[in-house]
Structure formats: C-alpha cells, structure tokens
Scaffold this active site. Structure first.
Site, PDB file in Angstrom:
ATOM      1  N   ARG A 229       1.022  -0.993   0.050  1.00  0.00           N
ATOM      2  CA  ARG A 229      -0.058   0.075  -0.009  1.00  0.00           C
ATOM      3  C   ARG A 229       0.660   1.644   0.344  1.00  0.00           C
ATOM      4  NH1 ARG A 229      -3.125  -2.564  -1.130  1.00  0.00           N
ATOM      5  NH2 ARG A 229      -5.845  -3.296  -0.713  1.00  0.00           N
ATOM      6  N   ASP A 253       3.868   0.598  -7.681  1.00  0.00           N
ATOM      7  CA  ASP A 253       2.379   0.427  -7.679  1.00  0.00           C
ATOM      8  C   ASP A 253       1.238   1.104  -7.253  1.00  0.00           C
ATOM      9  OD1 ASP A 253       0.751  -1.492  -9.880  1.00  0.00           O
ATOM     10  OD2 ASP A 253      -0.109  -2.217  -8.091  1.00  0.00           O
ATOM     11  N   GLU A 258      -4.750   8.345  -4.874  1.00  0.00           N
ATOM     12  CA  GLU A 258      -4.498   7.897  -5.931  1.00  0.00           C
ATOM     13  C   GLU A 258      -5.553   8.296  -6.509  1.00  0.00           C
ATOM     14  OE1 GLU A 258      -4.369   2.661  -5.913  1.00  0.00           O
ATOM     15  OE2 GLU A 258      -2.013   3.181  -4.663  1.00  0.00           O
ATOM     16  N   HIS A 277      -1.564   1.095  -9.884  1.00  0.00           N
ATOM     17  CA  HIS A 277      -2.094   0.214  -8.953  1.00  0.00           C
ATOM     18  C   HIS A 277      -2.737  -0.782  -9.245  1.00  0.00           C
ATOM     19  CE1 HIS A 277      -4.295  -0.429  -4.945  1.00  0.00           C
ATOM     20  NE2 HIS A 277      -4.077  -1.049  -5.292  1.00  0.00           N
TER      21      HIS A 277
END
Length: 311
Positions: A229, A253, A258, A277
């Site tokens: 995360r 990622d 986000e 992600h």
C-alpha cells in the site's frame, strides 16, 4: 441463505463474478443488485460479496452475518461497525500472488537488465551499449512473506537470487527464504537488500514503516519495490532519497494518493517505474474470487472457521 452482490464491484464486473459463482453452484440464492435497488436488495441479505461497503448499505443490511471482500486489503472497511454487529469480514488474500509475483519479477528484471537505461536512450534516439546484470548476484529482501511474498521468493529462487525477509511468525517461513526475521528485525533485511520488495498489509504498525531512516539503511544502489500500500512508504522521504542519489531506483504500483497527481516528481524520473495500481490484475481474477467465496460459503454453512477472516 441469501447472498447479494451489490453494484460496488470494482470495474463494474459484478455480472462476471455472478456468472462464475452460478456456473459453479447454480443452486445458491444469489442476487446481483443494481444502484437503484441495492438498499432494498440487501435488507434480507445474510451475505454480501463486494469490493466496498458504503455506510448506507451496511445500515440497510439488517440481517447481515458475513461480508466477503473482493480484495486482499480490507483497510477501507469499518472494522468496528462490523464487529459491533458480529458480522464476519473475509478477504480474497492469496488470489493475487501469481500476477503480483510476476509483476515484481518484471520490475526486478527492468532494473537488473537495465531496461530503464534502454528506455531513456530510446527516447533520445541514442545508440550506446550498456551492460546488464544478473539476479543471481543479488539479494532480494521481502517485507511481509505472506502469499504474495512467498510467490515472489519462489520466482526469485528460480534465478538463483538470495532471498531474505520479514514474517510475523518466522517459524513457518517458506523454504525459498535463505533467512527470515521477525518484524522487529527489519533493519537486518534493509542492510542486506539489493532490492526491497514491500508485500505487507497496511496496519498501524506498517503505516510509514519505510521512512527516511529505513531508506538510509538500504545500500545506496538498492531499488525499492512497493506492491503493498502506498502509505507503507513515506513518499516524500522516498523522493528525497532518490534526488540525493541514495537509492538506485524504485518500482511503484501504489501511492499515498491515487491517482498519482500530475505534479508528482515521480512521473519524470528515469530511475522510477510507475504502474497504476494494476499489479494484481489477471484474466482469472473473478474465477479465483468465486473459488474463495464458495469455499467460505461451505465453511460458513457448516459453522467452520472462515478462510482469510479479518473481523
């Protein structure tokens, strides 16, 4: 037992999931609710299968006994509210292991075989040979050797890399690890890692775990890989370390915010690989979710302990 799949399934793929469940178990009392009918549909539901659980849906589900989350991470769910009503929450932890493991392997090869340099030179139309390296000469450190971390370890050992990691219970670490430490011995992994792979859940203990001090403990040419995360890493500290030349690069990622803001300096760095992600994406996602749900469905009906129970 009434099972409802609300419209809150990532990518609007609720119908795909329902089809996978019905194909395996056509006799289940299963309803796929749309936005207009969801509050009415969940009134009698004992089970919800969903990617998220809005407060109004939880309040309307008066008979709810179990929520099957369609993600490995469940930090966005209201644990206290579920626990207060004695509602079980389970995840699909483990179904992402293969695609994320392959994504991590791709990240490592990107840097080890110097694809980062090749891409930069291609953009400049510059023909200049550069050397590549081998993963067999590297130590891969994994923070969080669960299903995903174990898969990463298996893939890396196929390339003869040395693998070390942290695990909440080191006594049941997979054989692929050359050394395993408890969470309190993170520094031993940091100091030894040419690549540091973050695969741990987001908890109070792991939030901000990789801060300026942790980054400073890594070798100067180490590469940070985050498939956990975004909040596990202090992003500003990561940017500072990259700008100071104290890291060899990063493959990310997940991010604190986000989508990653356009203003983020991470976008423009040749030593950073950004993916949106998507490391867990796979054409087999919904069939694997259906398999986990049905195993738990049988366990729930039999009064047996649920797989991947969080609450």
């Amino acid at each position: 037992m009434t099972v409802v799949v609300p419209p809150h399934v990532v990518g609007g793929s609720g119908s795909d999931l329902v089809a996978e469940i019905r194909d395996r178990r056509p006799g289940i009392d299963l309803e796929h609710a749309d936005d207009d009918a969801v509050l009415e549909a969940v009134t009698d539901a004992e089970v919800l299968v969903t990617s998220r659980l809005p407060e109004d849906v939880l309040d309307a589900a008066e008979n709810l006994r179990w929520v099957q989350a369609l993600s490995a991470g469940t930090d966005e769910y209201d644990y206290d509210a579920l626990a207060a009503r004695d509602v079980a929450l389970t995840s699909v932890s483990g179904i992402h292991a293969q695609p994320i493991g392959q994504q991590v392997l791709g990240y490592l090869l990107h840097f080890e075989r110097r694809f980062d340099r090749a891409i930069a030179k291609q953009r400049r139309r510059e023909w200049e040979r550069h050397g590549g390296r081998e993963l067999g000469d590297r130590t891969i450190g994994i923070v969080g050797v669960g299903a995903i971390g174990s898969q990463v370890a298996d893939y890396c050992t196929a390339f003869d890399a040395r693998v070390v990691g942290t695990k909440r219970d080191p006594s049941d670490a997979p054989a692929a690890l050359d050394a395993v430490y408890g969470p309190d011995d993170l520094e031993s992994v940091l100091e030894d890692s040419d690549y540091l792979v973050l695969a741990c859940p987001l908890t109070d203990e792991t939030r901000g775990l990789i801060d300026a001090d942790a980054l400073a403990a890594l070798p100067d040419d180490a590469v940070l890989v985050n498939v956990a995360r975004g909040e596990v890493v202090e992003q500003s500290a990561l940017v500072d370390a990259l700008e100071a030349g104290d890291l060899g690069g990063a493959a990310l990622d997940v991010f604190e915010e986000e989508p990653l803001p356009e203003s983020s300096p991470l976008w423009d760095r040749d030593d950073v690989l950004v993916t949106p992600h998507m490391a867990g994406s796979t054409p087999h996602y919904w069939e694997r979710c259906a398999d986990v749900f049905l195993r738990n469905y049988d366990r729930f009906q039999a009064g047996e302990p649920l797989e991947n129970r969080v609450v």
